[in-house]
Design a protein around this motif. Structure first.
Motif, PDB file in Angstrom:
ATOM      1  N   LEU A  46      94.241  58.751 -44.648  1.00  0.00           N
ATOM      2  CA  LEU A  46      95.553  58.290 -45.253  1.00  0.00           C
ATOM      3  C   LEU A  46      95.167  56.876 -45.732  1.00  0.00           C
ATOM      4  N   PHE A  47      95.318  56.569 -46.956  1.00  0.00           N
ATOM      5  CA  PHE A  47      95.288  55.359 -47.811  1.00  0.00           C
ATOM      6  C   PHE A  47      96.645  55.011 -48.182  1.00  0.00           C
ATOM      7  N   TYR A  48      97.289  54.092 -47.681  1.00  0.00           N
ATOM      8  CA  TYR A  48      98.522  53.587 -48.300  1.00  0.00           C
ATOM      9  C   TYR A  48      98.609  51.940 -48.300  1.00  0.00           C
ATOM     10  N   GLY A  49      99.563  51.604 -49.333  1.00  0.00           N
ATOM     11  CA  GLY A  49      99.740  50.140 -49.579  1.00  0.00           C
ATOM     12  C   GLY A  49     100.275  50.220 -51.172  1.00  0.00           C
ATOM     13  N   PRO A  50     100.524  48.932 -51.588  1.00  0.00           N
ATOM     14  CA  PRO A  50     101.015  48.823 -52.920  1.00  0.00           C
ATOM     15  C   PRO A  50     100.263  49.378 -54.106  1.00  0.00           C
ATOM     16  N   PRO A  51     100.917  49.637 -55.481  1.00  0.00           N
ATOM     17  CA  PRO A  51      99.934  50.305 -56.348  1.00  0.00           C
ATOM     18  C   PRO A  51      99.055  49.335 -56.917  1.00  0.00           C
ATOM     19  N   GLY A  52      97.769  49.683 -57.502  1.00  0.00           N
ATOM     20  CA  GLY A  52      97.045  48.747 -58.052  1.00  0.00           C
ATOM     21  C   GLY A  52      95.950  48.080 -57.099  1.00  0.00           C
ATOM     22  N   THR A  53      95.786  48.514 -55.881  1.00  0.00           N
ATOM     23  CA  THR A  53      95.180  47.757 -54.756  1.00  0.00           C
ATOM     24  C   THR A  53      93.970  48.397 -54.414  1.00  0.00           C
ATOM     25  N   GLY A  54      93.628  49.536 -54.859  1.00  0.00           N
ATOM     26  CA  GLY A  54      92.218  50.278 -54.836  1.00  0.00           C
ATOM     27  C   GLY A  54      92.262  51.392 -54.101  1.00  0.00           C
ATOM     28  N   LYS A  55      93.212  52.098 -53.669  1.00  0.00           N
ATOM     29  CA  LYS A  55      93.456  53.247 -52.882  1.00  0.00           C
ATOM     30  C   LYS A  55      92.667  54.356 -53.561  1.00  0.00           C
ATOM     31  N   THR A  56      93.024  54.789 -54.835  1.00  0.00           N
ATOM     32  CA  THR A  56      92.430  55.880 -55.488  1.00  0.00           C
ATOM     33  C   THR A  56      90.938  55.606 -55.789  1.00  0.00           C
ATOM     34  N   THR A  57      90.560  54.321 -56.308  1.00  0.00           N
ATOM     35  CA  THR A  57      89.189  54.073 -56.292  1.00  0.00           C
ATOM     36  C   THR A  57      88.439  54.139 -55.056  1.00  0.00           C
ATOM     37  N   GLU A 122      99.279  59.983 -54.707  1.00  0.00           N
ATOM     38  CA  GLU A 122     100.879  59.767 -54.483  1.00  0.00           C
ATOM     39  C   GLU A 122     101.341  61.202 -53.748  1.00  0.00           C
ATOM     40  N   ALA A 123     100.859  61.243 -52.554  1.00  0.00           N
ATOM     41  CA  ALA A 123     101.122  62.221 -51.687  1.00  0.00           C
ATOM     42  C   ALA A 123     102.712  62.132 -50.883  1.00  0.00           C
ATOM     43  N   ASP A 124     103.145  60.973 -51.052  1.00  0.00           N
ATOM     44  CA  ASP A 124     104.452  60.660 -50.547  1.00  0.00           C
ATOM     45  C   ASP A 124     105.545  61.098 -51.596  1.00  0.00           C
ATOM     46  N   SER A 125     105.040  61.913 -52.838  1.00  0.00           N
ATOM     47  CA  SER A 125     106.084  62.669 -53.529  1.00  0.00           C
ATOM     48  C   SER A 125     106.044  64.013 -53.326  1.00  0.00           C
ATOM     49  N   MET A 126     105.185  64.766 -52.520  1.00  0.00           N
ATOM     50  CA  MET A 126     105.238  66.006 -52.031  1.00  0.00           C
ATOM     51  C   MET A 126     106.554  66.020 -51.350  1.00  0.00           C
ATOM     52  N   THR A 127     107.105  67.592 -51.357  1.00  0.00           N
ATOM     53  CA  THR A 127     108.302  67.779 -50.710  1.00  0.00           C
ATOM     54  C   THR A 127     107.859  67.892 -49.212  1.00  0.00           C
ATOM     55  N   GLU A 128     109.026  67.996 -48.281  1.00  0.00           N
ATOM     56  CA  GLU A 128     108.786  68.080 -46.812  1.00  0.00           C
ATOM     57  C   GLU A 128     108.110  69.364 -46.461  1.00  0.00           C
ATOM     58  N   ASP A 129     108.844  70.523 -47.363  1.00  0.00           N
ATOM     59  CA  ASP A 129     108.208  71.966 -47.028  1.00  0.00           C
ATOM     60  C   ASP A 129     106.815  72.042 -47.346  1.00  0.00           C
ATOM     61  N   PHE A 147      90.807  66.064 -45.986  1.00  0.00           N
ATOM     62  CA  PHE A 147      92.077  65.937 -46.980  1.00  0.00           C
ATOM     63  C   PHE A 147      92.052  64.295 -46.940  1.00  0.00           C
ATOM     64  N   PHE A 148      92.191  63.639 -48.106  1.00  0.00           N
ATOM     65  CA  PHE A 148      92.414  62.187 -48.374  1.00  0.00           C
ATOM     66  C   PHE A 148      93.914  62.154 -49.041  1.00  0.00           C
ATOM     67  N   ARG A 164      97.269  63.174 -38.085  1.00  0.00           N
ATOM     68  CA  ARG A 164      95.759  63.914 -38.134  1.00  0.00           C
ATOM     69  C   ARG A 164      94.895  62.912 -38.902  1.00  0.00           C
ATOM     70  N   CYS A 165      95.321  61.957 -39.412  1.00  0.00           N
ATOM     71  CA  CYS A 165      94.433  61.273 -40.444  1.00  0.00           C
ATOM     72  C   CYS A 165      93.986  59.956 -39.705  1.00  0.00           C
ATOM     73  N   ALA A 166      92.840  59.392 -40.177  1.00  0.00           N
ATOM     74  CA  ALA A 166      92.640  58.001 -40.043  1.00  0.00           C
ATOM     75  C   ALA A 166      93.299  57.184 -41.055  1.00  0.00           C
ATOM     76  N   LYS A 167      94.221  56.242 -40.375  1.00  0.00           N
ATOM     77  CA  LYS A 167      94.803  55.597 -41.622  1.00  0.00           C
ATOM     78  C   LYS A 167      94.243  54.087 -41.920  1.00  0.00           C
ATOM     79  N   PHE A 168      94.456  53.748 -43.278  1.00  0.00           N
ATOM     80  CA  PHE A 168      93.866  52.641 -43.830  1.00  0.00           C
ATOM     81  C   PHE A 168      95.011  51.876 -44.630  1.00  0.00           C
ATOM     82  N   ARG A 169      95.158  50.552 -44.534  1.00  0.00           N
ATOM     83  CA  ARG A 169      96.263  49.969 -45.257  1.00  0.00           C
ATOM     84  C   ARG A 169      95.446  48.992 -46.384  1.00  0.00           C
TER      85      ARG A 169
END
Length: 285
Positions: A46-57, A122-129, A147-148, A164-169
């Motif tokens: 799980l990669f999280y943080g502000p946009p444009g900081t290299g998560k998708t890259t 942008e997994a945070d836009s997925m519905t809770e269901d 899963f990333f 269930r994920c290793a978290k990286f900020r």
């Protein structure tokens, strides 16, 4: 589909790091992931943080380093905000891809481990269901699929998935880091950017390197190789600093007519309110 010619290629893609070690300003993340890649036995991430900081890259770089160009398309599924990711997609597309087992096949010096990767940008836009349905899929196919998850706000990821994920900020990029990267691109593209323009670019992009590179490319196409601070403000849609300062001075004057005139001028110029409030909050005058 024919490859893009260099002149039409977005600089965001042209200068995207291809290896994890080249990701800027995320030393802890890079160190841990580099060590993990040596074993090629990755957890869900799980990669999280502000946009444009290299998560998708970073996620894409991991996938390329594991599979190389030959197996990448068959081993990696990318889903981003432009795709529907409701519960039906989880039950069909994601589940079908995750269920297929693959073997270990070392090719061209790449590890090619015996599992596939699903990147959910942008997994945070997925519905809770949808997230709840995904939890079961992760459990069932964890031996053959990783899963990333990539998101800006970790609070919007349900706890059963996050646990269930290793978290990286990913930290916001400092002005020095952004400036070094922008100057590198300027040298490669033959652009001239003075200190004031460089500072302006860092300010209007607010720590988002992807946005800064996009503004730079837009300014280069419109204004040529010599780019000024006003050129960057023009292409970014930011409000000129003197207009923001004039509004604040008018408001501090206590004169309604003076303030009303400044507001009317801003409305007439069509500047967005959200942009104005953002710049007013950062103004040091």
């Amino acid at each position: 589909m024919a490859p893009l010619v260099p002149s039409s290629q977005p600089w965001v893609e042209k200068y995207r790091p291809r290896q994890v070690k080249d990701v800027a300003h995320q030393e802890e993340v890079v160190r841990v992931l580099t060590n993990t890649l040596e074993t090629a036995d990755l957890p869900h991430m799980l990669f999280y943080g502000p946009p444009g900081t290299g998560k998708t890259t970073t996620a894409l770089a991991i996938a390329y380093q594991l599979y190389g160009p030959e197996l990448y398309k068959s081993r990696v599924l990318e889903l981003n905000a432009s795709d529907e990711r409701g519960i039906n997609v989880v039950r069909t597309k994601i589940k079908d891809f995750a269920a297929v087992a693959v073997g270990s096949a070392r090719k061209g010096g790449y590890p090619c481990p015996p599992y596939k990767i699903i990147i959910l940008d942008e997994a945070d836009s997925m519905t809770e269901d949808a997230q709840n349905a995904l939890r079961r899929t992760m459990e069932t196919y964890s031996k053959v699929t990783r899963f990333f998850f990539i998101c800006n706000y970790i609070s919007r990821i349900i706890e059963p998935l996050a646990s269930r994920c290793a978290k990286f900020r990913f930290k916001p990029l400092s002005e020095d880091v952004m400036s070094n990267r922008i100057l590198h691109i300027c040298n490669e593209e033959g652009l001239t950017l003075d200190a004031q323009a460089l500072s302006t670019l860092s300010a209007i992009s607010q720590g988002d390197l992807r946005r800064a590179i996009t503004y730079l490319q837009s300014a280069a196409r419109l204004f040529g190789s010599s780019i000024s601070s006003s050129d960057l403000i023009s292409v970014s849609g930011a409000i000129p600093e003197d207009i923001v300062k004039s509004l604040l001075v008018a408001c501090k004057s206590g004169e309604f007519d003076v303030a009303n005139k400044e507001v009317s001028n801003i409305i007439a110029d069509g500047y967005p309110v959200s942009q104005l409030l953002s710049q007013v909050s950062r103004c040091d005058c």
